[in-house]
Scaffold this motif. Structure first.
Motif: not given
Length: 510
Positions: A410-418
């Protein structure tokens, strides 16, 4: 046996000197002297560029301030000997060594012969006593962990066999357990200690987060019990050693091999140890960086980054580097952290191990990579189960196959991308990166939470990344950049923060 006598026996076991009597008299002059009161300097090699990150971890977990070396990729910090086991649980360090002595401005002689003579003389002047005590305790700690690891593996194999043979009753199970105990491996020089302290050691090994002080006391206490019966054998045994010289700088009149050869010869004459380049007990380190000289004794046989991955891919990331990248983004409880190009899953697995209060997702478009990641997760679960000798509750991680440019989130569903982005060398190409990077950044901006989301991205294709990021300034704000060395390639880790602006509609870049 008193602490003083135990310390003397420890030194005698490692053949510190042909005449250890002055050292014994020195210890007896201080009635409060004991192993647990020893404070030593530990040196640690870390991924280049992540020295500050490693120093922060040392401060957080050990309460010690670190000094960052002029030679990139090394930090130094002081600990009491009772915290040695906790040092081995640091996630950001590759190799450990105890510092014998450090010279911040060593004055090398002009000629090669004079310089090598100085190094020979130096070997006899160094304060070897406390570092060798640390080496001895560290060696016993490794032996106990190895012993119980083998026991856990045997116990697990026995249980699996019994489960397969469903018709066997409890009596057969007891017989199998008895047979396992009868065949448990024994270390020749630790038999008495291992037999008398079986239950205590099982508790120590079963809980990696146990108090380092308790573990230290068990180790030194066991040595007291076994010391008398081992002393005669230990004195007859001559330790094997080698000297490894790591040199950097172009103003030296000697080579690394020259320094290792002559310094090693002096060490051999001083301790009467036997030189062995492969099957050695003690590895003496001679680190020379311009005018900075550090002499140490290695505490690790192999890098501590070899801990999570059992199924490797063509570009598997080191666990210590993965930890450094994760720590940069400061994960918070309940954060959803994804690696959209996870490969073998090094980053999500490290994250799930160290930050279990977050949820981690490993994704990749290559089915073989997804399979490797799943196998690595299964191996970690099995390892945890063996360690606890019971059922494992699992770890907060999942793996999935997906398209990085069209993520099923979903759009705007993730806090951190590594993630470790393709360098365009072993996988893909730099030509493809010119299309891939902008598409990745756009899709990442869609799923990442505006205002609070952040991304930590590793790439060696800096030119392509900078161009793609310049077109995304309204969506991503660049924080700081960490320059790292990945397999001999100069790469960069970028910390990005998601702006408040809403991302546009999804579109294909292919």
């Amino acid at each position: 046996m008193s602490d003083i006598e135990e310390a003397s026996d420890t030194l005698a076991e490692v053949n510190l000197d042909d005449t250890p009597k002055p050292l014994t008299e020195n210890l007896e002059s201080d009635p409060n002297s004991s192993l647990k009161d020893i404070v030593v300097t530990i040196g640690a090699t870390v991924p280049t560029g992540f020295e500050l990150t490693a120093a922060d971890e040392v401060k957080e977990k050990l309460g010690s301030q670190s000094k960052i070396s002029k030679d990139r990729g090394k930090i130094y910090f002081e600990i009491s000997l009772e915290k040695l086991s906790q040092v081995h649980r640091l996630r950001s360090v590759d190799n450990l060594f105890v510092v014998v002595q450090e010279f911040t401005d060593y004055q090398f002689k002009e000629t090669k012969e004079d310089t090598l003579k100085d190094l020979e003389a130096l070997a006899k002047k160094l304060p070897w006593t406390d570092p060798l005590k640390v080496w001895k305790v560290n060696t016993n700690l490794k032996k106990r962990k190895t012993k119980h690891k083998k026991q856990n593996q045997q116990s697990s194999a026995s249980k699996e066999k019994l489960n397969d043979d469903g018709g066997k009753d409890r009596a057969n199970q007891k017989d199998a357990d008895k047979e396992l105990l009868d065949h448990a491996p024994n270390t020749p020089d630790l038999k008495s200690a291992e037999q008398n302290t079986e239950k205590t050691q099982e508790i120590i090994v079963a809980d990696d987060q146990s108090d380092g002080k308790d573990e230290f006391l068990n180790i030194t206490g066991n040595e007291n019990q076994a010391g008398d019966c081992k002393k005669g054998e230990a004195e007859d045994q001559v330790l094997k050693f080698r000297v490894t010289c790591n040199r950097a700088g172009d103003k030296h009149s000697f080579t690394s091999n020259d320094a290792a050869r002559d310094f090693g010869g002096a060490v051999q004459d001083y301790f009467q140890w036997k030189a062995d380049m492969t099957n050695f007990d003690v590895e003496v380190l001679l680190n020379i960086h311009n005018n900075e000289v550090v002499v140490g004794i290695a505490l690790t046989e192999e890098s501590l980054h070899r801990r999570n991955i059992t199924h490797f891919g063509p570009t598997t990331l080191r666990s210590t580097l993965a930890y450094g990248m994760l720590r940069l983004c400061d994960p918070q409880p309940t954060d959803i952290i994804i690696d959209p190009m996870s490969g073998t899953g090094a980053i999500p697995i490290e994250g799930a191990t160290e930050w279990p209060s977050c949820y981690h997702i490993a994704g990749d478009n290559n089915p073989q990579a997804v399979k490797r990641a799943a196998n690595n997760i299964c191996s970690l679960l099995k390892k945890n189960q063996n360690k606890e000798s019971g059922t494992s509750w699992g770890i907060p991680i999942d793996t999935i196959q997906w398209d990085i440019c069209n993520l099923p989130l979903r759009t705007s569903s993730v806090d951190v991308i590594v993630t470790d982005m393709p360098f365009g060398k072993r996988i893909g190409s730099k030509k493809k990166n010119w299309d891939l990077y902008p598409a990745c950044l756009m899709e990442m901006s869609r799923i990442c939470r505006p205002g609070t989301g952040r991304a930590v991205l590793l790439t060696q294709d800096r030119k392509c990344f900078a161009k793609a990021l310049s077109k995304m300034g309204h969506l991503w704000q660049k924080g700081h950049t960490v320059w790292v060395n990945v397999g001999g390639l100069h790469a960069a880790v970028y910390l990005l923060k998601r702006t408040l602006e809403r991302a546009g509609e999804k579109r294909s870049y292919w």
